[in-house]
Design a protein around this motif. Sequence first.
Motif, PDB file in Angstrom:
ATOM      1  N   ASP A 136      -9.761  18.053 -18.768  1.00 42.39           N
ATOM      2  CA  ASP A 136     -11.105  19.237 -18.678  1.00 42.39           C
ATOM      3  C   ASP A 136     -12.298  19.102 -18.743  1.00 42.39           C
ATOM      4  OD1 ASP A 136     -12.170  18.127 -20.776  1.00 42.39           O
ATOM      5  OD2 ASP A 136     -11.259  18.422 -22.333  1.00 42.39           O
ATOM      6  N   ALA A 137     -12.394  20.463 -19.242  1.00 40.43           N
ATOM      7  CA  ALA A 137     -14.046  20.794 -18.781  1.00 40.43           C
ATOM      8  C   ALA A 137     -15.066  19.524 -19.132  1.00 40.43           C
ATOM      9  CB  ALA A 137     -14.752  21.970 -19.413  1.00 40.43           C
ATOM     10  N   SER A 139     -14.843  16.619 -19.824  1.00 41.86           N
ATOM     11  CA  SER A 139     -14.317  14.877 -18.893  1.00 41.86           C
ATOM     12  C   SER A 139     -13.843  14.247 -19.402  1.00 41.86           C
ATOM     13  CB  SER A 139     -15.359  14.188 -18.110  1.00 41.86           C
ATOM     14  OG  SER A 139     -16.523  15.356 -17.684  1.00 41.86           O
ATOM     15  N   ASN A 140     -12.502  14.922 -20.671  1.00 42.54           N
ATOM     16  CA  ASN A 140     -10.952  13.862 -21.207  1.00 42.54           C
ATOM     17  C   ASN A 140     -10.507  14.236 -20.277  1.00 42.54           C
ATOM     18  OD1 ASN A 140     -12.210  13.768 -24.289  1.00 42.54           O
ATOM     19  ND2 ASN A 140     -12.235  16.252 -23.837  1.00 42.54           N
ATOM     20  N   ILE A 141      -9.721  12.905 -19.822  1.00 45.71           N
ATOM     21  CA  ILE A 141      -8.930  12.144 -18.971  1.00 45.71           C
ATOM     22  C   ILE A 141      -7.458  13.280 -19.491  1.00 45.71           C
ATOM     23  CG2 ILE A 141      -7.524  10.552 -17.527  1.00 45.71           C
ATOM     24  CD1 ILE A 141     -10.336   8.861 -17.876  1.00 45.71           C
ATOM     25  N   ILE A 142      -6.642  14.338 -18.572  1.00 50.89           N
ATOM     26  CA  ILE A 142      -5.284  14.904 -18.968  1.00 50.89           C
ATOM     27  C   ILE A 142      -4.433  13.477 -18.376  1.00 50.89           C
ATOM     28  CG2 ILE A 142      -3.990  16.851 -18.675  1.00 50.89           C
ATOM     29  CD1 ILE A 142      -6.167  18.483 -18.607  1.00 50.89           C
ATOM     30  N   TYR A 143      -4.667  13.331 -16.565  1.00 51.87           N
ATOM     31  CA  TYR A 143      -3.884  12.705 -16.523  1.00 51.87           C
ATOM     32  C   TYR A 143      -5.068  11.627 -15.569  1.00 51.87           C
ATOM     33  CZ  TYR A 143      -1.226  10.300 -12.075  1.00 51.87           C
ATOM     34  OH  TYR A 143      -0.928   9.900 -11.521  1.00 51.87           O
ATOM     35  N   CYS A 144      -4.370  10.428 -14.962  1.00 55.66           N
ATOM     36  CA  CYS A 144      -5.771   9.148 -14.001  1.00 55.66           C
ATOM     37  C   CYS A 144      -4.619   8.805 -13.501  1.00 55.66           C
ATOM     38  CB  CYS A 144      -6.463   8.770 -14.874  1.00 55.66           C
ATOM     39  SG  CYS A 144      -7.814   7.710 -14.288  1.00 55.66           S
ATOM     40  N   MET A 174     -14.247   8.441  -1.168  1.00 56.27           N
ATOM     41  CA  MET A 174     -14.288   9.499  -1.181  1.00 56.27           C
ATOM     42  C   MET A 174     -14.206  10.703  -2.146  1.00 56.27           C
ATOM     43  SD  MET A 174     -15.864  12.095   0.863  1.00 56.27           S
ATOM     44  CE  MET A 174     -15.510  13.613   0.757  1.00 56.27           C
ATOM     45  N   THR A 175     -15.073  11.526  -3.090  1.00 53.65           N
ATOM     46  CA  THR A 175     -14.450  11.882  -4.144  1.00 53.65           C
ATOM     47  C   THR A 175     -14.948  13.022  -4.344  1.00 53.65           C
ATOM     48  OG1 THR A 175     -16.638  11.933  -5.041  1.00 53.65           O
ATOM     49  CG2 THR A 175     -14.674   9.878  -6.288  1.00 53.65           C
ATOM     50  N   GLY A 176     -14.060  14.280  -4.681  1.00 48.04           N
ATOM     51  CA  GLY A 176     -14.344  15.839  -4.744  1.00 48.04           C
ATOM     52  C   GLY A 176     -13.528  16.014  -5.903  1.00 48.04           C
ATOM     53  N   GLU A 177     -13.976  17.172  -5.968  1.00 42.24           N
ATOM     54  CA  GLU A 177     -13.037  18.280  -7.269  1.00 42.24           C
ATOM     55  C   GLU A 177     -12.939  19.651  -7.022  1.00 42.24           C
ATOM     56  OE1 GLU A 177     -16.125  17.560 -10.360  1.00 42.24           O
ATOM     57  OE2 GLU A 177     -17.174  19.492 -10.034  1.00 42.24           O
ATOM     58  N   ARG A 178     -12.430  19.740  -8.022  1.00 38.44           N
ATOM     59  CA  ARG A 178     -12.234  21.816  -7.488  1.00 38.44           C
ATOM     60  C   ARG A 178     -11.300  21.872  -9.324  1.00 38.44           C
ATOM     61  NH1 ARG A 178      -6.808  24.285  -5.774  1.00 38.44           N
ATOM     62  NH2 ARG A 178      -5.427  22.084  -5.981  1.00 38.44           N
ATOM     63  N   GLU A 179     -12.310  23.148  -9.548  1.00 36.94           N
ATOM     64  CA  GLU A 179     -11.789  23.551 -10.726  1.00 36.94           C
ATOM     65  C   GLU A 179     -10.352  24.603  -9.975  1.00 36.94           C
ATOM     66  OE1 GLU A 179     -12.741  25.934 -14.803  1.00 36.94           O
ATOM     67  OE2 GLU A 179     -14.055  26.248 -12.858  1.00 36.94           O
ATOM     68  N   ILE A 180      -8.850  24.233 -11.285  1.00 30.83           N
ATOM     69  CA  ILE A 180      -7.754  24.987 -10.856  1.00 30.83           C
ATOM     70  C   ILE A 180      -7.978  26.011 -11.332  1.00 30.83           C
ATOM     71  CG2 ILE A 180      -6.590  22.945 -10.260  1.00 30.83           C
ATOM     72  CD1 ILE A 180      -5.049  23.535 -13.363  1.00 30.83           C
ATOM     73  N   ASN A 181      -6.610  26.689 -11.561  1.00 36.07           N
ATOM     74  CA  ASN A 181      -6.580  27.797 -11.504  1.00 36.07           C
ATOM     75  C   ASN A 181      -6.929  28.502 -13.641  1.00 36.07           C
ATOM     76  OD1 ASN A 181      -5.100  29.321  -9.272  1.00 36.07           O
ATOM     77  ND2 ASN A 181      -3.636  29.506  -9.433  1.00 36.07           N
ATOM     78  N   ASP A 182      -6.763  27.236 -14.176  1.00 38.98           N
ATOM     79  CA  ASP A 182      -6.655  27.101 -15.264  1.00 38.98           C
ATOM     80  C   ASP A 182      -8.215  26.788 -15.744  1.00 38.98           C
ATOM     81  OD1 ASP A 182      -6.446  26.997 -17.951  1.00 38.98           O
ATOM     82  OD2 ASP A 182      -4.805  25.838 -18.393  1.00 38.98           O
ATOM     83  N   PRO A 183      -8.469  27.982 -16.052  1.00 41.18           N
ATOM     84  CA  PRO A 183     -10.668  27.356 -16.261  1.00 41.18           C
ATOM     85  C   PRO A 183     -10.154  26.248 -17.243  1.00 41.18           C
ATOM     86  CG  PRO A 183     -10.562  30.316 -16.171  1.00 41.18           C
ATOM     87  CD  PRO A 183      -8.623  29.120 -16.766  1.00 41.18           C
ATOM     88  N   GLY A 184     -11.484  25.186 -17.088  1.00 39.14           N
ATOM     89  CA  GLY A 184     -11.779  24.397 -17.240  1.00 39.14           C
ATOM     90  C   GLY A 184     -10.787  22.850 -16.784  1.00 39.14           C
ATOM     91  N   ILE A 185     -10.098  23.599 -16.487  1.00 32.33           N
ATOM     92  CA  ILE A 185      -9.787  21.762 -15.928  1.00 32.33           C
ATOM     93  C   ILE A 185      -9.603  21.753 -14.289  1.00 32.33           C
ATOM     94  CG2 ILE A 185      -7.058  21.014 -15.353  1.00 32.33           C
ATOM     95  CD1 ILE A 185      -7.890  21.478 -18.239  1.00 32.33           C
ATOM     96  N   TYR A 186      -9.991  21.005 -13.918  1.00 30.02           N
ATOM     97  CA  TYR A 186     -10.899  20.074 -12.780  1.00 30.02           C
ATOM     98  C   TYR A 186      -9.796  19.313 -11.946  1.00 30.02           C
ATOM     99  CZ  TYR A 186     -14.872  22.492 -14.266  1.00 30.02           C
ATOM    100  OH  TYR A 186     -15.696  23.287 -14.702  1.00 30.02           O
ATOM    101  N   ILE A 187      -9.674  18.715 -11.418  1.00 32.89           N
ATOM    102  CA  ILE A 187      -8.343  17.852 -10.138  1.00 32.89           C
ATOM    103  C   ILE A 187      -9.278  16.397  -9.398  1.00 32.89           C
ATOM    104  CG2 ILE A 187      -6.695  17.567  -8.799  1.00 32.89           C
ATOM    105  CD1 ILE A 187      -5.114  20.010  -9.582  1.00 32.89           C
TER     106      ILE A 187
END
Length: 187
Positions: A136-137, A139-144, A174-187
């Motif tokens: 989430d925004a 940095s709490n891990i939802i899935y890892c 090599m890391t990268g991130e993007r916010e998905i359609n649900d604001p505040g959720i990052y993959i």
Amino acid sequence: FLLGKENEALFVNCISGEEDPDRIRYLVSKYNLEAPVGIGLIITDKDDGIIFTTMGQENMNIHRVNFNMASVDNSKRRNGTLYTTVYYFSGDTSEYVLVRSLYDNDQYLGSVSAYLKGKEWEKNFSKYQYDTIITDAKSNIIYCSNDWFASSDNINKYKEKNAGYRWIGGIRYMTGEREINDPGIYI
């Protein structure tokens, strides 16, 4: 699922005792068959007492009950919009939690909480040849998929949010991130 008018009516009727809880149980079972990530559901009354859950007794420990009460309390301040948080209790999984308080005009009736099953994210990402983390925004891990991504001092926090190359657990990523359609959720 939580915002649909038809489902809302079922939740409200369950709280008032006008709806058979087995109908809600069927609705959740049907949803879980079709959804990529299943849910566990908790419905509370106006006094925040749990009147229905699809989770077994082993999952309804005192920690989850108190966590749900706190989440419901936070949800009441959202005026019917979803409150989201991350539930973390044991060392192997987290659950993304969505809570909706239900009102009739300005009268609080109760709430419904959906816990997205953390382990079920694994089946969605196992077909890819890379490690995945969902946060989430805050940095709490939802899935890892790899425990090395979790912070050593707080196991449920993501270590790094910035994209780029880094060494984690002796492996170069090599890391990268993007916010998905649900604001505040990052993959």
